[in-house]
Scaffold this motif. Structure first.
Motif, short mmCIF file in Angstrom:
data_model
loop_
_atom_site.label_atom_id
_atom_site.label_comp_id
_atom_site.label_asym_id
_atom_site.label_seq_id
_atom_site.Cartn_x
_atom_site.Cartn_y
_atom_site.Cartn_z
N GLU A 12 0.80 -1.11 0.01
CA GLU A 12 0.12 0.13 0.10
C GLU A 12 0.86 1.17 -0.02
O GLU A 12 0.68 2.24 -0.77
CB GLU A 12 -1.02 -0.13 1.29
CG GLU A 12 -1.74 1.10 1.36
CD GLU A 12 -2.89 1.37 0.26
OE1 GLU A 12 -2.76 0.44 -0.87
OE2 GLU A 12 -3.59 2.43 0.20
N ARG A 15 2.08 1.81 -3.57
CA ARG A 15 1.02 2.32 -4.30
C ARG A 15 0.80 3.77 -3.98
O ARG A 15 0.70 4.65 -4.88
CB ARG A 15 -0.31 1.62 -3.98
CG ARG A 15 -1.27 2.04 -4.83
CD ARG A 15 -2.86 1.58 -4.26
NE ARG A 15 -3.35 2.39 -3.31
CZ ARG A 15 -4.22 3.41 -3.14
NH1 ARG A 15 -4.49 3.91 -4.47
NH2 ARG A 15 -4.60 3.95 -2.25
N ALA A 18 3.71 5.92 -5.62
CA ALA A 18 3.71 6.24 -7.26
C ALA A 18 2.45 7.08 -7.40
O ALA A 18 2.56 7.90 -8.21
CB ALA A 18 3.10 4.92 -7.53
N LEU A 19 1.39 7.12 -6.51
CA LEU A 19 0.31 7.95 -6.73
C LEU A 19 0.75 9.41 -6.41
O LEU A 19 0.45 10.49 -7.11
CB LEU A 19 -0.92 7.61 -5.68
CG LEU A 19 -2.37 8.19 -6.09
CD1 LEU A 19 -2.80 7.62 -7.39
CD2 LEU A 19 -3.42 7.64 -4.89
N ARG A 22 2.43 10.75 -9.32
CA ARG A 22 1.54 11.02 -10.51
C ARG A 22 0.69 12.32 -10.20
O ARG A 22 0.55 13.07 -11.09
CB ARG A 22 0.51 9.74 -10.43
CG ARG A 22 0.05 9.41 -11.80
CD ARG A 22 -0.70 8.20 -12.06
NE ARG A 22 0.17 6.94 -11.67
CZ ARG A 22 -0.30 5.80 -11.08
NH1 ARG A 22 -1.43 5.76 -10.74
NH2 ARG A 22 0.50 4.78 -11.07
N TYR A 23 0.07 12.46 -8.86
CA TYR A 23 -0.63 13.80 -8.58
C TYR A 23 0.56 14.85 -8.75
O TYR A 23 0.00 16.20 -9.31
CB TYR A 23 -1.06 13.70 -7.32
CG TYR A 23 -2.29 12.89 -7.01
CD1 TYR A 23 -2.76 12.13 -8.31
CD2 TYR A 23 -2.83 12.56 -5.73
CE1 TYR A 23 -3.75 10.92 -7.85
CE2 TYR A 23 -4.11 12.04 -5.62
CZ TYR A 23 -4.76 11.22 -6.63
OH TYR A 23 -5.71 10.44 -6.50
N LYS A 26 0.97 15.67 -12.22
CA LYS A 26 -0.57 16.26 -12.71
C LYS A 26 -0.70 17.67 -12.41
O LYS A 26 -1.06 18.58 -13.05
CB LYS A 26 -1.71 15.64 -12.22
CG LYS A 26 -3.07 15.88 -12.66
CD LYS A 26 -3.23 15.54 -14.02
CE LYS A 26 -4.47 16.25 -14.77
NZ LYS A 26 -4.53 15.96 -16.21
N TYR A 30 -1.49 22.60 -14.35
CA TYR A 30 -2.48 23.82 -13.95
C TYR A 30 -1.84 24.95 -13.77
O TYR A 30 -0.54 25.00 -13.52
CB TYR A 30 -3.04 23.34 -12.70
CG TYR A 30 -4.06 22.21 -12.84
CD1 TYR A 30 -5.48 22.43 -13.12
CD2 TYR A 30 -3.66 20.80 -12.41
CE1 TYR A 30 -6.31 21.41 -13.40
CE2 TYR A 30 -4.69 19.89 -12.61
CZ TYR A 30 -5.80 20.08 -12.96
OH TYR A 30 -6.80 19.04 -13.18
N ARG A 78 -9.68 23.26 -9.66
CA ARG A 78 -9.50 22.07 -9.57
C ARG A 78 -7.99 21.65 -9.20
O ARG A 78 -7.86 20.51 -8.51
CB ARG A 78 -9.51 21.51 -11.08
CG ARG A 78 -10.71 20.94 -11.40
CD ARG A 78 -10.86 20.54 -12.95
NE ARG A 78 -10.68 19.36 -13.37
CZ ARG A 78 -11.19 18.19 -13.28
NH1 ARG A 78 -12.38 18.49 -12.36
NH2 ARG A 78 -10.85 17.13 -13.49
N GLU A 81 -8.46 21.27 -5.58
CA GLU A 81 -8.71 19.99 -5.01
C GLU A 81 -7.82 18.77 -5.16
O GLU A 81 -7.44 18.11 -4.52
CB GLU A 81 -10.01 19.55 -5.73
CG GLU A 81 -11.22 20.26 -5.46
CD GLU A 81 -12.55 20.03 -6.78
OE1 GLU A 81 -12.25 19.09 -7.73
OE2 GLU A 81 -13.30 20.96 -6.75
N LEU A 82 -6.94 19.15 -6.50
CA LEU A 82 -5.85 17.94 -6.47
C LEU A 82 -4.92 18.31 -5.42
O LEU A 82 -4.53 17.16 -4.76
CB LEU A 82 -5.38 18.29 -7.92
CG LEU A 82 -3.97 17.45 -8.27
CD1 LEU A 82 -4.63 15.83 -8.35
CD2 LEU A 82 -3.67 17.50 -9.63
N GLN A 85 -6.07 16.41 -2.41
CA GLN A 85 -5.90 14.99 -2.42
C GLN A 85 -4.59 14.57 -2.48
O GLN A 85 -4.11 13.64 -1.83
CB GLN A 85 -6.55 14.45 -3.77
CG GLN A 85 -7.95 14.73 -3.88
CD GLN A 85 -8.77 14.72 -5.27
OE1 GLN A 85 -8.09 14.51 -6.06
NE2 GLN A 85 -10.03 14.97 -5.14
#
Lengths: 102, 229
Positions: A12, A15, A18-19, A22-23, A26, A30, A78, A81-82, A85
């Motif tokens: 976990e 994971r 890696a997330l 990625r975020y 991303k 913006y 957005r 929000e990202l 997260q």
């Protein structure tokens, strides 16, 4: 902690790491900072205001049509929000790292 | 391979030796591990697994050569059979438990269904037909396992996430959909995703989009995948 539980938590953690990457990648899609509105001689001009190190920078966008302003506002919302997260993912990473050290 | 994956392998091996793997569809969070063999993508990171291994029986009357007894097969692996008050049997070990489910279609009742050819009772659940109707075989650790197509799996996760009352479970569904959709790159997979999405009811499509909206990254990924070229 049992070997099984530790194995699952370690996966976990991988994971989530890696997330996080990625975020973070991303986030670059913006616009930086927030939209700043200025009125000069009865006309409204927009800037992107953001921090770069210790400095606050302002990127001139000029006069924008209503739909363009809305589009910038939506993108910035957005991004917020990202960011939230991403913070949650980072918080979970810290939690799991602490747990797995025990 | 970790200890839990060893346990899963022993279940798959026993079911395979009895010719049952082709009649059962592995669903639930363990599918995420099997998808590693499908995607072969270093960006794919399966989400945390639960301790239950869920098998879907796509057809209420599977055509099986000779009668099988899944209870006995699992008991031989050390699982204990546990009956719920409505007759549903699940199989338990301290590390894992195995459950059998059926798609519940239309006005069918929630009553547990006996599958004599498999020697077990299964529980019907809604929204499983999307999985049962879109299956693929993946070779995982030497076993040919039947699993839902990742596109169908991701859509189903987003649909049920919107219906969940427990927020942690809803988040977990979204985690799984996000992990799968992020690495869905094959043209045929994307086309299937679009086709399946179009075939969903209006309510289901809304559920998919609403669930995806909860994650900015996933929302963007899904929008791009569903965009027509």
């Amino acid at each position: 902690m049992s070997k099984v539980v530790k194995g699952v938590l370690e996966e976990e953690l991988q994971r989530l790491l890696a997330l996080k990457d990625r975020y973070q990648e991303k986030m670059k899609d913006y616009p930086p900072g927030y939209l700043l509105k200025r009125e000069m001689r009865g006309r409204i001009y927009y800037y992107l205001s953001y921090r770069e190190g210790a400095k606050i920078k302002q990127q001139y966008l000029g006069h924008l049509e209503t739909d363009k302003v809305k589009s910038y506002k939506d993108l910035i919302k957005r991004k917020g929000e990202l960011q939230k997260q991403l913070s949650e993912v980072k918080k979970n990473i810290v939690y799991l790292e602490r747990l797995l050290k025990k | 391979m970790n200890d839990l994956e060893d346990e899963l392998s022993s279940i798959l091996d026993a079911l395979g030796r009895n010719g049952l793997l082709k009649h059962l569809v592995l669903i639930g969070s363990w599918v995420m591990v099997v998808y590693e063999a499908y995607f072969r993508d270093s960006n794919y990171s399966p989400s945390i697994r639960t301790t239950d291994v869920d098998f879907l029986i796509p057809k209420r009357h599977p055509r099986i050569d000779g009668k099988k007894d899944v209870s006995r097969i699992l008991e031989a692996l050390g699982f204990s059979e546990v009956f719920s008050s409505d007759g549903w049997c699940t199989y338990h070990k301290p590390e894992l438990h195995v459950e059998f489910l059926l798609p519940r279609i239309g006005p069918q009742s929630d009553d547990v269904v006996s599958i004599p050819s498999l020697g077990l009772n299964a529980r019907p659940l809604r929204h499983l037909s999307l999985l049962a109707d879109n299956i693929i075989a993946i070779n995982f650790q030497g076993f040919d396992i039947t699993v839902p197509h990742p596109a169908a799996y991701a859509l189903q996760k987003l649909i049920i996430s919107a219906r969940r009352k427990i927020s942690e479970k809803a988040q977990k569904d979204i985690d799984q959909a996000e992990a799968v959709l992020t690495v869905l790159k094959k043209r045929s997979d994307i086309e299937l995703l679009r086709t399946l999405f179009e075939q969903l009811t209006k309510k289901q499509r809304k559920a998919v989009l609403d669930s995806a909206k909860k994650r900015v990254f996933l929302d963007d990924v899904l929008k791009k995948l569903l965009e027509n070229e």
